[in-house]
Enzyme design. Sequence first.
Site, PDB file in Angstrom:
ATOM      1  N   ASP A 114      96.362  52.251  30.622  1.00 47.06           N
ATOM      2  CA  ASP A 114      97.111  51.428  29.663  1.00 47.06           C
ATOM      3  C   ASP A 114      96.936  52.099  28.305  1.00 47.06           C
ATOM      4  O   ASP A 114      95.863  52.068  27.717  1.00 47.06           O
ATOM      5  CB  ASP A 114      96.540  50.002  29.655  1.00 47.06           C
ATOM      6  CG  ASP A 114      97.191  49.113  28.595  1.00 47.06           C
ATOM      7  OD1 ASP A 114      98.030  49.614  27.824  1.00 47.06           O
ATOM      8  OD2 ASP A 114      96.845  47.919  28.552  1.00 47.06           O
TER       9      ASP A 114
ATOM     10  N   LYS B 156     103.199  48.314  19.797  1.00 46.18           N
ATOM     11  CA  LYS B 156     102.052  48.815  19.048  1.00 46.18           C
ATOM     12  C   LYS B 156     102.444  50.079  18.282  1.00 46.18           C
ATOM     13  O   LYS B 156     102.205  50.190  17.105  1.00 46.18           O
ATOM     14  CB  LYS B 156     100.875  49.118  19.982  1.00 46.18           C
ATOM     15  CG  LYS B 156     100.515  47.974  20.919  1.00 46.18           C
ATOM     16  CD  LYS B 156     100.006  46.743  20.174  1.00 46.18           C
ATOM     17  CE  LYS B 156     100.077  45.461  20.977  1.00 46.18           C
ATOM     18  NZ  LYS B 156      99.209  45.374  22.125  1.00 46.18           N
TER      19      LYS B 156
ATOM     20  N   TRP C 187      92.081  43.456  27.543  1.00 42.04           N
ATOM     21  CA  TRP C 187      93.283  43.886  28.281  1.00 42.04           C
ATOM     22  C   TRP C 187      92.911  44.459  29.640  1.00 42.04           C
ATOM     23  O   TRP C 187      93.592  44.203  30.634  1.00 42.04           O
ATOM     24  CB  TRP C 187      94.095  44.883  27.455  1.00 42.04           C
ATOM     25  CG  TRP C 187      94.646  44.284  26.196  1.00 42.04           C
ATOM     26  CD1 TRP C 187      94.388  44.679  24.916  1.00 42.04           C
ATOM     27  CD2 TRP C 187      95.543  43.162  26.077  1.00 42.04           C
ATOM     28  NE1 TRP C 187      95.069  43.885  24.027  1.00 42.04           N
ATOM     29  CE2 TRP C 187      95.782  42.947  24.703  1.00 42.04           C
ATOM     30  CE3 TRP C 187      96.165  42.320  27.011  1.00 42.04           C
ATOM     31  CZ2 TRP C 187      96.616  41.922  24.236  1.00 42.04           C
ATOM     32  CZ3 TRP C 187      96.995  41.304  26.538  1.00 42.04           C
ATOM     33  CH2 TRP C 187      97.220  41.118  25.174  1.00 42.04           C
TER      34      TRP C 187
HETATM   35  C1  LIG Z   1      99.059  44.467  23.254  1.00 44.21           C
HETATM   36  C2  LIG Z   1      98.479  45.075  24.440  1.00 44.21           C
HETATM   37  C3  LIG Z   1      98.813  44.624  25.727  1.00 44.21           C
HETATM   38  C4  LIG Z   1      99.741  43.467  25.976  1.00 44.21           C
HETATM   39  O1  LIG Z   1     101.047  43.796  25.648  1.00 44.21           O
HETATM   40  P1  LIG Z   1     102.241  42.798  25.967  1.00 44.21           P
HETATM   41  O2  LIG Z   1     103.441  43.630  25.705  1.00 44.21           O
HETATM   42  O3  LIG Z   1     102.096  41.637  25.031  1.00 44.21           O
HETATM   43  O4  LIG Z   1     102.133  42.371  27.370  1.00 44.21           O
HETATM   44  C5  LIG Z   1      98.231  45.271  26.797  1.00 44.21           C
HETATM   45  N1  LIG Z   1      97.382  46.285  26.626  1.00 44.21           N
HETATM   46  C6  LIG Z   1      97.047  46.743  25.403  1.00 44.21           C
HETATM   47  C7  LIG Z   1      96.096  47.894  25.270  1.00 44.21           C
HETATM   48  C8  LIG Z   1      97.572  46.148  24.269  1.00 44.21           C
HETATM   49  O5  LIG Z   1      97.237  46.602  23.056  1.00 44.21           O
END
Ligand SMILES: *Cc1c(COP(=O)(O)O)cnc(C)c1O
Length: 366
Positions: free
Chosen positions: A171, A195, A101
């Site tokens: 993030d 998540k 990511w």
């Molecule tokens: C799942 C995830 C993403 C991507 O999320 P989307 O909503 O599918 O764009 C980005 N960063 C992390 C840390 C993730 O776990």
Amino acid sequence: MNRIYNFSAGPAQLPLEVLQEAQREMLDYRGTGMSVMEMSHRGKEFGGIIAAAEEDLRALARIPDGYKVLFLQGGASLQFAMVPMNLMKNRVADYIVTGQWAKKAAKEAAIYGEAHILASSEDRTFSYIPDLSALSVSPDADYVYICENNTIYGTKYGELPDTKGKPLVSDMSSCFLSEPFDVTKYGLIFAGAQKNIGPAGTVVVIVREDLVTEDVLPGTPTMLRYAVHAKERSMYNTPPCYGIYICGKVFRWLLKRGGLREVGRANAEKAKVLYDFLDSSRLFRPTVTGKDRSLMNVPFVTGSAELDGLFVAEAAKEGLVNLKGHRTVGGMRASIYNAMPKEGVEALVRFMEKFEREHGGERHGV
Ligand SMILES: *Cc1c(COP(=O)(O)O)cnc(C)c1O
């Protein structure tokens, strides 16, 4: 009703109480005669829903005034672009690459400017957090970027990097609201909902006010400007209403559990059950050791792809589903977000013990 233990990395299990409450309100939200999906986002009811969601999130995460809370769309991945479009005034940013990511985010930023890789753990399949003690932060960096919990690899930052005064962008998708965190250490935090807090598509952004400016990169679409969403309080256009409604219920559920300190304590206790077992197992081996371990995503392997496959299939028959690891790591991964009860992890460990007795006379390939 047959609810299983869902160890998916995302979209992930949500609290049963939240789903049941949403079910009760599905056809008639509090006497309105309609569902939240059907009501005007400009109406009084939805106005109350989004205001309460923000207020509860502020209380949970102790978000000070001086920070905006935005509920946006496009998932976490759109933030990979929105962050540089809005923040990269000098067209320079520093990225610490600890997984797919962060790597994707750095690649996206490179469309707009120089995305320096400050540190990386790719040399060992992202199984650790790099040494943060001697980072050479670029003097003209607009921000330093991290992915705080690496969903795929099961690592988490134990401490934050010293950004030499540059705004820290994080993030937090897969560790958001899993334990206490100090918002004032960050310039911008974002988290995709699926998540830990709600339905996919919705993303929460917490951003320091001085970073929300009209001064964005040329060509930045209106919809991708933080200043537009901040001014309109996430209502520039129709927001992801139902997603925000569910996130709001999850915030309320977390507050009822005693807030982030209590939630963090429960998460640590829950993860310990699994890590303790992995550390002493003759068959299963954790892929991350020591201080970099995530409390949310726990990858492990047997050393035999065949046994891994058998384990995932047999576990599913016992109602323990979505344990297959990410394709880049192989093996298994148990995602044990806030909504996973300790009983779920205990059931998993019991099943692993049984599987080990049946298949684990010797360790395979390690
Ligand atoms: C799942 C995830 C993403 C991507 O999320 P989307 O909503 O599918 O764009 C980005 N960063 C992390 C840390 C993730 O776990």
